[in-house]
Write a protein that holds these residues in place. Structure first.
Motif, PDB file in Angstrom:
ATOM      1  N   GLY A  40      52.080  92.339  -4.077  1.00 53.34           N
ATOM      2  CA  GLY A  40      52.213  93.658  -3.479  1.00 53.34           C
ATOM      3  C   GLY A  40      52.525  93.699  -2.011  1.00 53.34           C
ATOM      4  N   VAL A  41      52.664  92.544  -1.382  1.00 54.54           N
ATOM      5  CA  VAL A  41      52.902  92.541   0.061  1.00 54.54           C
ATOM      6  C   VAL A  41      54.284  91.961   0.341  1.00 54.54           C
ATOM      7  N   PRO A  42      55.247  92.833   0.641  1.00 49.72           N
ATOM      8  CA  PRO A  42      56.573  92.320   1.011  1.00 49.72           C
ATOM      9  C   PRO A  42      56.494  91.511   2.307  1.00 49.72           C
ATOM     10  N   PRO A  43      57.451  90.638   2.533  1.00 48.61           N
ATOM     11  CA  PRO A  43      57.465  89.848   3.777  1.00 48.61           C
ATOM     12  C   PRO A  43      57.342  90.744   5.002  1.00 48.61           C
ATOM     13  N   GLY A  44      56.521  90.310   5.937  1.00 54.96           N
ATOM     14  CA  GLY A  44      56.335  91.066   7.165  1.00 54.96           C
ATOM     15  C   GLY A  44      55.318  92.185   7.063  1.00 54.96           C
ATOM     16  N   ARG A  45      54.713  92.355   5.917  1.00 58.50           N
ATOM     17  CA  ARG A  45      53.719  93.418   5.727  1.00 58.50           C
ATOM     18  C   ARG A  45      52.363  92.809   5.411  1.00 58.50           C
ATOM     19  N   VAL A  59      29.683 101.208  -5.171  1.00 56.44           N
ATOM     20  CA  VAL A  59      30.593 100.739  -4.132  1.00 56.44           C
ATOM     21  C   VAL A  59      31.990 100.836  -4.707  1.00 56.44           C
ATOM     22  N   ARG A  60      32.888 101.396  -3.933  1.00 53.56           N
ATOM     23  CA  ARG A  60      34.298 101.463  -4.321  1.00 53.56           C
ATOM     24  C   ARG A  60      35.056 100.445  -3.477  1.00 53.56           C
ATOM     25  N   ILE A  61      35.839  99.636  -4.143  1.00 51.76           N
ATOM     26  CA  ILE A  61      36.658  98.617  -3.491  1.00 51.76           C
ATOM     27  C   ILE A  61      38.100  99.062  -3.631  1.00 51.76           C
ATOM     28  N   GLU A  62      38.810  99.143  -2.519  1.00 52.87           N
ATOM     29  CA  GLU A  62      40.221  99.532  -2.536  1.00 52.87           C
ATOM     30  C   GLU A  62      41.048  98.471  -1.824  1.00 52.87           C
ATOM     31  N   VAL A  63      42.183  98.131  -2.433  1.00 52.26           N
ATOM     32  CA  VAL A  63      43.151  97.261  -1.771  1.00 52.26           C
ATOM     33  C   VAL A  63      44.463  98.029  -1.713  1.00 52.26           C
ATOM     34  N   HIS A  64      44.901  98.307  -0.492  1.00 50.85           N
ATOM     35  CA  HIS A  64      46.132  99.054  -0.247  1.00 50.85           C
ATOM     36  C   HIS A  64      47.241  98.049   0.052  1.00 50.85           C
ATOM     37  N   ASP A  65      48.375  98.202  -0.614  1.00 52.13           N
ATOM     38  CA  ASP A  65      49.526  97.366  -0.275  1.00 52.13           C
ATOM     39  C   ASP A  65      50.782  98.222  -0.297  1.00 52.13           C
ATOM     40  N   SER A  66      51.856  97.682   0.215  1.00 50.85           N
ATOM     41  CA  SER A  66      53.095  98.460   0.316  1.00 50.85           C
ATOM     42  C   SER A  66      54.156  98.003  -0.669  1.00 50.85           C
ATOM     43  N   GLY A  67      53.775  97.194  -1.628  1.00 48.29           N
ATOM     44  CA  GLY A  67      54.732  96.696  -2.605  1.00 48.29           C
ATOM     45  C   GLY A  67      54.966  97.667  -3.753  1.00 48.29           C
ATOM     46  N   PRO A  68      56.090  97.492  -4.441  1.00 49.34           N
ATOM     47  CA  PRO A  68      56.391  98.338  -5.590  1.00 49.34           C
ATOM     48  C   PRO A  68      55.617  97.860  -6.817  1.00 49.34           C
ATOM     49  N   GLY A  69      55.750  98.600  -7.872  1.00 46.46           N
ATOM     50  CA  GLY A  69      55.186  98.175  -9.150  1.00 46.46           C
ATOM     51  C   GLY A  69      53.824  98.771  -9.414  1.00 46.46           C
ATOM     52  N   HIS A  70      53.406  98.584 -10.633  1.00 41.97           N
ATOM     53  CA  HIS A  70      52.131  99.110 -11.106  1.00 41.97           C
ATOM     54  C   HIS A  70      51.435  97.980 -11.845  1.00 41.97           C
ATOM     55  N   PRO A  71      50.317  97.492 -11.326  1.00 36.94           N
ATOM     56  CA  PRO A  71      49.655  96.364 -11.982  1.00 36.94           C
ATOM     57  C   PRO A  71      49.133  96.750 -13.361  1.00 36.94           C
ATOM     58  N   GLY A 100      46.149 104.030  -7.556  1.00 41.57           N
ATOM     59  CA  GLY A 100      46.513 105.295  -6.940  1.00 41.57           C
ATOM     60  C   GLY A 100      47.829 105.176  -6.195  1.00 41.57           C
ATOM     61  N   GLU A 101      48.389 106.306  -5.880  1.00 36.81           N
ATOM     62  CA  GLU A 101      49.662 106.365  -5.165  1.00 36.81           C
ATOM     63  C   GLU A 101      49.458 106.152  -3.674  1.00 36.81           C
ATOM     64  N   ARG A 102      50.454 105.580  -3.077  1.00 35.36           N
ATOM     65  CA  ARG A 102      50.521 105.394  -1.631  1.00 35.36           C
ATOM     66  C   ARG A 102      52.005 105.314  -1.283  1.00 35.36           C
ATOM     67  N   ASP A 103      52.389 105.797  -0.113  1.00 32.63           N
ATOM     68  CA  ASP A 103      53.800 105.753   0.251  1.00 32.63           C
ATOM     69  C   ASP A 103      53.960 104.960   1.544  1.00 32.63           C
ATOM     70  N   PRO A 104      54.502 103.764   1.501  1.00 34.11           N
ATOM     71  CA  PRO A 104      54.969 103.069   0.303  1.00 34.11           C
ATOM     72  C   PRO A 104      53.829 102.315  -0.371  1.00 34.11           C
ATOM     73  N   GLY A 105      54.023 101.986  -1.636  1.00 32.01           N
ATOM     74  CA  GLY A 105      53.115 101.105  -2.333  1.00 32.01           C
ATOM     75  C   GLY A 105      52.096 101.785  -3.206  1.00 32.01           C
ATOM     76  N   LYS A 106      50.888 101.194  -3.221  1.00 30.70           N
ATOM     77  CA  LYS A 106      49.842 101.632  -4.137  1.00 30.70           C
ATOM     78  C   LYS A 106      48.472 101.250  -3.596  1.00 30.70           C
ATOM     79  N   ILE A 107      47.466 101.813  -4.227  1.00 36.04           N
ATOM     80  CA  ILE A 107      46.077 101.460  -3.961  1.00 36.04           C
ATOM     81  C   ILE A 107      45.480 101.037  -5.295  1.00 36.04           C
ATOM     82  N   VAL A 108      45.055  99.796  -5.379  1.00 31.37           N
ATOM     83  CA  VAL A 108      44.364  99.327  -6.575  1.00 31.37           C
ATOM     84  C   VAL A 108      42.880  99.338  -6.232  1.00 31.37           C
TER      85      VAL A 108
END
Length: 119
Positions: A40-45, A59-71, A100-108
């Motif tokens: 989920g992490v394009p080069p440079g991100r 406890v809620r754990i969130e990982v935000h990334d800017s990559g495309p796709g849906h795991p 969840g949605e994020r622009d760009p990317g997603k939140i797992v």
């Protein structure tokens, strides 16, 4: 990934989370961060790890990334590859997980219930 686990370990200890659920949460952190770095992490991100405490309940754990796709959870019957099983582990130890949605990317994210596991 060691830095993400250590950050999570310290936060969970500060919140008084018991050892059993701490281990479950750390496994989730490891798997979600690994997936973000690999897929989920394009080069440079980078990515963002967030831990949120919802009262005494979870406890809620969130990982935000800017990559495309849906795991998705891998189907063990699809192939014999031992990689790609991270979300299976998250699904097994977390009470809920999703994307969840994020622009760009997603939140797992995932949630780990605490009520019976507090120290």
């Amino acid at each position: 990934m060691p830095a993400a686990r250590e950050f999570a370990r310290r936060a969970l200890a500060d919140w008084g989370v018991g050892e059993a659920r701490t281990q479950d949460a750390l496994l989730c952190v490891s798997e979600l961060v690994t997936n973000a770095v690999r897929h989920g992490v394009p080069p440079g991100r980078g990515f963002r790890l967030r831990l949120l405490r919802a009262g005494e309940a979870l406890v809620r754990i969130e990982v935000h990334d800017s990559g495309p796709g849906h795991p998705r959870v891998a189907d063990p019957a699809e192939d014999g590859d031992e990689r790609g099983r991270g979300l299976l582990l998250v699904e097994a130890v977390a009470d809920k997980w999703g994307v969840g949605e994020r622009d760009p990317g997603k939140i797992v994210w995932c949630e780990v219930g605490l009520s019976r596991w507090l120290s």
